[in-house]
Structure formats: structure tokens, C-alpha cells
Design a protein around this motif. Structure first.
Motif, short mmCIF file in Angstrom:
data_model
loop_
_atom_site.label_atom_id
_atom_site.label_comp_id
_atom_site.label_asym_id
_atom_site.label_seq_id
_atom_site.Cartn_x
_atom_site.Cartn_y
_atom_site.Cartn_z
N ASP A 66 36.68 43.97 40.94
CA ASP A 66 37.36 44.23 42.21
C ASP A 66 38.55 45.16 42.02
OD1 ASP A 66 35.63 42.68 43.67
OD2 ASP A 66 36.87 40.88 43.55
N GLU A 67 38.87 45.48 40.78
CA GLU A 67 40.03 46.32 40.49
C GLU A 67 39.66 47.52 39.61
OE1 GLU A 67 43.54 43.06 40.57
OE2 GLU A 67 42.31 43.05 38.77
N PRO A 80 43.70 38.22 39.77
CA PRO A 80 43.57 39.39 40.63
C PRO A 80 44.86 39.65 41.41
CG PRO A 80 41.67 37.96 40.87
CD PRO A 80 42.69 37.22 40.06
N THR A 81 45.06 40.90 41.78
CA THR A 81 46.28 41.28 42.47
C THR A 81 46.27 40.92 43.95
OG1 THR A 81 45.40 43.51 42.79
CG2 THR A 81 46.83 43.16 40.88
N ASP A 82 45.09 40.78 44.56
CA ASP A 82 45.00 40.46 45.99
C ASP A 82 44.72 38.98 46.22
OD1 ASP A 82 45.42 43.13 46.64
OD2 ASP A 82 43.28 43.58 46.73
N ASP A 83 45.36 38.41 47.24
CA ASP A 83 45.09 37.02 47.61
C ASP A 83 43.65 36.89 48.08
OD1 ASP A 83 47.66 36.18 47.07
OD2 ASP A 83 48.37 36.49 49.13
N GLU A 105 41.04 36.77 46.26
CA GLU A 105 40.09 37.36 45.32
C GLU A 105 40.02 36.49 44.08
OE1 GLU A 105 40.76 41.44 44.43
OE2 GLU A 105 40.40 42.07 46.48
#
Length: 178
Positions: A29-30, A93-96, A98
Motif C-alpha cells: 500500500d506504500e 502503515p502510515t494511513d489509518d 490500513e
């Protein structure tokens, strides 16, 4: 130094142009984080390490140039390789909202009413990410990993809760026969 784990981050596709770029199917996702210049990625089937020189997005595809593939001929030799990155065990992960595959695999699956329904065996990536769930009845089922069907993931509790949707974990005809 923190402990690390290897995770699959992409699959190399065909060469692009004459300067050694390859199309990469991101399996993360990154992708901008995993394919940043200087990142060192290992091929899954061997010991060869590839160093990212640059990456860019072109017509919706990720193009990557590796130091070890300076021209098209070398880039063509990379086709089909699965790429692994070392990631700190405690990194998230950097996004909530995920999650990484390794966080989901092994979670106990609960029904909307809280009853045990199975276990997440793996995550299948494609146009839609799918959870492969071994049900308590035995067979594996594929469940799209979307909030409408998987409204709650509780990593601390080790559980994943499914929405109350007929046919999600069982055949509808089986329900009607009962």
C-alpha cells in the motif's frame, strides 16, 4: 537495532524504454515508500539485491530503475522477479485503517454477533484485496477486504469481525436447505 521481517513489495514486469526502467506491480500500500531511491530490495528466489535508483508513475504504472540494470537488456532479465523489503517488526502503515498482510494473517474471524467463524489464512492481492478465510466448518472462503464486509479489525484482540451478509462464509443454498 530493531528486529525486521521480510515482506513482498512488488513484482517486476516488462522493461520500459532503453534506460533500464521496468514496470513494477506494487504489492504494497506504500509503493512510494518501498521504492524510494536508495531502497535495497532482495529478489525472492535468490540472494541478489537490487538498489532503487529512481521511480516514477507513468500512465498509472509504477516505473522503477535499479542500479544493477543500467540498460534495457539488463532490465529485461529482471522480468517476473518478486521483490522483498526488510521492514521493522514494529513499523505500521502510515494511513489509518490500513493493515499489512502479516498483521491480518492468523486473526480470528468473528460473525457480526461475535461468534467464532474461522481464521484469516492469507491475503490475496488483485484488483480487489481478498481475505482467504478458513471457516470453522472447514472450507476456505474469499471475502473482499472492504469496510462494508469487514467493519472491524482489532489487532490487539487478534480478531476481525465480518458484517452480517448472507452467503459471505456459507453457500446460500445450504442455508435454504436447513
Amino acid at each position: 537495532m530493531s528486529e525486521t521481517v521480510e515482506v513482498i513489495v512488488g513484482r517486476i514486469g516488462r522493461a520500459h524504454g532503453i534506460r533500464g526502467e521496468v514496470a513494477v506491480e506494487p504489492l504494497t500500500d506504500e509503493p512510494d515508500r518501498r521504492f524510494a531511491p536508495g531502497a535495497r530490495l532482495r529478489e525472492e528466489e535468490g540472494v541478489r539485491v537490487l538498489t532503487v535508483e529512481a521511480h516514477r508513475w507513468h500512465s498509472g504504472r509504477l516505473l522503477v530503475r535499479f542500479a544493477e540494470a543500467p540498460d534495457r537488456t539488463a532490465a529485461e532479465g529482471l522480468r517476473g522477479l518478486m521483490l522483498l523489503a526488510n521492514v521493522a517488526v514494529d513499523e505500521s502503515p502510515t494511513d489509518d485503517g490500513e493493515f499489512w498482510d502479516r498483521d491480518l494473517i492468523g486473526l480470528r474471524v468473528l460473525t457480526a454477533s461475535g461468534e467464532p467463524a474461522g481464521e484469516v489464512r492469507r491475503v490475496q492481492h488483485g484488483p480487489q484485496d481478498l481475505l482467504v478465510i478458513r471457516t470453522t466448518a472447514g472450507p476456505e472462503r474469499l471475502v473482499p477486504f472492504v469496510e462494508a464486509l469487514v467493519p472491524e479489525v482489532d489487532l490487539a484482540a487478534g480478531t476481525l469481525t465480518l458484517a452480517d451478509v448472507a452467503g459471505l462464509l456459507e453457500d446460500i443454498e445450504d442455508e435454504e436447505a436447513r
